[in-house]
Design an enzyme around this catalytic site. Structure first.
Site, PDB file in Angstrom:
ATOM      1  N   HIS A  36     -45.251  67.686 -28.615  1.00 51.58           N
ATOM      2  CA  HIS A  36     -46.663  67.471 -27.305  1.00 51.58           C
ATOM      3  C   HIS A  36     -47.286  68.555 -26.207  1.00 51.58           C
ATOM      4  CE1 HIS A  36     -43.083  65.779 -24.570  1.00 51.58           C
ATOM      5  NE2 HIS A  36     -43.800  64.639 -25.704  1.00 51.58           N
ATOM      6  N   HIS A  39     -43.828  70.065 -24.073  1.00 49.25           N
ATOM      7  CA  HIS A  39     -42.792  70.526 -25.448  1.00 49.25           C
ATOM      8  C   HIS A  39     -43.829  72.261 -24.959  1.00 49.25           C
ATOM      9  CE1 HIS A  39     -42.269  66.995 -27.169  1.00 49.25           C
ATOM     10  NE2 HIS A  39     -40.227  68.002 -26.821  1.00 49.25           N
ATOM     11  N   GLY A 156     -37.111  70.454 -20.107  1.00 48.36           N
ATOM     12  CA  GLY A 156     -37.530  69.600 -18.933  1.00 48.36           C
ATOM     13  C   GLY A 156     -37.051  68.499 -18.021  1.00 48.36           C
ATOM     14  N   GLN A 162     -30.133  64.738 -18.012  1.00 43.58           N
ATOM     15  CA  GLN A 162     -30.166  65.660 -19.675  1.00 43.58           C
ATOM     16  C   GLN A 162     -29.854  66.843 -18.768  1.00 43.58           C
ATOM     17  OE1 GLN A 162     -31.379  65.313 -23.619  1.00 43.58           O
ATOM     18  NE2 GLN A 162     -32.993  66.707 -22.745  1.00 43.58           N
ATOM     19  N   VAL A 185     -44.388  66.950 -17.524  1.00 45.30           N
ATOM     20  CA  VAL A 185     -45.777  66.601 -18.009  1.00 45.30           C
ATOM     21  C   VAL A 185     -46.664  65.233 -17.760  1.00 45.30           C
ATOM     22  CG1 VAL A 185     -48.102  67.850 -19.218  1.00 45.30           C
ATOM     23  CG2 VAL A 185     -45.613  69.636 -19.073  1.00 45.30           C
ATOM     24  N   SER A 195     -42.290  61.326 -26.321  1.00 46.81           N
ATOM     25  CA  SER A 195     -42.521  61.314 -27.994  1.00 46.81           C
ATOM     26  C   SER A 195     -42.533  59.798 -28.906  1.00 46.81           C
ATOM     27  CB  SER A 195     -41.154  62.595 -28.758  1.00 46.81           C
ATOM     28  OG  SER A 195     -41.587  63.212 -28.538  1.00 46.81           O
TER      29      SER A 195
HETATM   30  O1  PAF Z   1     -33.994  66.259 -24.973  1.00 47.79           O
HETATM   31  C1  PAF Z   1     -34.072  66.170 -26.138  1.00 47.79           C
HETATM   32  O2  PAF Z   1     -35.187  66.408 -27.301  1.00 47.79           O
HETATM   33  C2  PAF Z   1     -32.355  66.103 -27.248  1.00 47.79           C
HETATM   34  O3  PAF Z   1     -32.297  65.558 -26.571  1.00 47.79           O
HETATM   35  C3  PAF Z   1     -32.572  68.110 -27.172  1.00 47.79           C
HETATM   36  C4  PAF Z   1     -32.117  68.472 -25.567  1.00 47.79           C
HETATM   37  C5  PAF Z   1     -33.385  68.823 -27.780  1.00 47.79           C
HETATM   38  C6  PAF Z   1     -31.876  68.076 -27.827  1.00 47.79           C
HETATM   39  O4  PAF Z   1     -31.442  66.746 -29.247  1.00 47.79           O
END
Ligand code: PAF
Length: 287
Positions: A36, A39, A156, A162, A185, A195
């Site tokens: 989206h 990304h 992001g 994360q 965003v 998503s």
């Molecule tokens: O943030 C995400 O979409 C996922 O956790 C990642 C970093 C692609 C790892 O699978």
């Protein structure tokens, strides 16, 4: 140059070998697809900073718990490829789970080497309900780093925990790249792009609007000088739609990830809620 769609690790590596010969800088945007505008903003940033850009599209089985949405997670490869082409991505790397973890589907830490981030960083916020989630994330991201050897990797801010954990992994394991955090965003009405928003019914989406509203109010109060996190917490609670199931609202120092009682600059205010069956997260960094 058109976008290459590659499924095999060796094919990615041989392209990268050629790029390295020419001293080109490489940017990696790791994703699980269903791309989206959030990304797209990561990809655009990568294009600005790097000679070559790789987007990985991989719904990573080892970061989903047994009762989570691995099977129903949206998979939209055709549309993802089109977006990557439009944005001038060089390689879309979309491996099958067997390419990443071998045939046979043995995905536990009995059979597979995992990267385990510090317990202090995983036993809180999303990690409290998603046991093992960040081990799965760190492991796949480490593998993607090793496969693509990027100079820069783009993540992001929406997944703040994360992001913090991956920055720590890069530091602790001396990985030779720089992580570039990118802003959240939002839709015009404030909903953070995800998503998983595609799971929301019309009604659930209306409830979900109160998430960003509550974070905005926290920010407003903080700017007025209110720093007591219990007041900020109660304010958020009073704004969040009563139909949402609240998992956590937490305040952390975004330099150390320690919980704070008094907000200051660089305090992360983060929350996770459920709208029906859909788990949503959002946050704001106070400045
Ligand atoms: O943030 C995400 O979409 C996922 O956790 C990642 C970093 C692609 C790892 O699978």
């Amino acid at each position: 140059m058109s976008t290459l769609l590659l499924n095999k690790i060796d094919d990615v590596k041989s392209n990268i070998k050629n790029w390295k010969k020419d001293n080109l800088t490489i940017g990696l945007v790791p994703t699980m697809g269903a791309l989206h505008r959030g990304h797209a903003s990561l990809i655009k940033r990568a294009k600005e900073m790097c000679n070559k850009v790789i987007v990985s599209v991989f719904v990573n089985p080892i970061q989903f718990g047994p009762n989570e949405d691995y099977d129903k997670y949206p998979r939209t490869m055709e549309a993802d490829k089109k977006i990557c082409e439009e944005l001038g991505v060089d390689i879309v790397f979309a491996p099958a789970p067997s390419e990443m973890y071998g045939q046979g589907g043995k995905l536990s830490n009995n059979e597979l080497t995992f990267v385990c981030p510090p317990y202090n960083l995983t036993d809180c916020l999303c990690g409290k309900s998603r046991i093992g989630h960040f081990d799965g994330v760190a492991t796949v991201v480490m593998k993607l780093f090793n496969i693509t050897t990027p100079d820069f990797a783009f993540f992001g801010q929406k997944d703040a925990q994360q992001l913090f954990i991956l920055k720590r992994m890069v530091k602790d394991l001396n990985i030779n790249l720089t992580i570039i955090p990118c802003p959240i965003v939002r839709e015009d009405d404030g909903l953070a792009l995800s998503s998983r928003n595609s799971y929301l019914s019309k009604e659930e989406r209306t409830w979900a609007l109160s998430i960003s509203k509550s974070l905005k109010e926290i920010e407003k109060l903080y700017k007025q000088g209110i720093t007591d996190c219990s007041i900020l917490f109660d304010t958020a609670l009073s704004i969040l739609d009563k139909n949402l199931e609240i998992e956590y609202i937490e305040f952390r120092n975004f330099d150390t990830f320690e919980e704070v009682k008094t907000a200051a600059n660089n305090t992360l205010a983060a929350m996770a809620v459920k709208a029906g069956k859909t788990r949503l997260i959002d946050n704001i960094i106070l400045v």
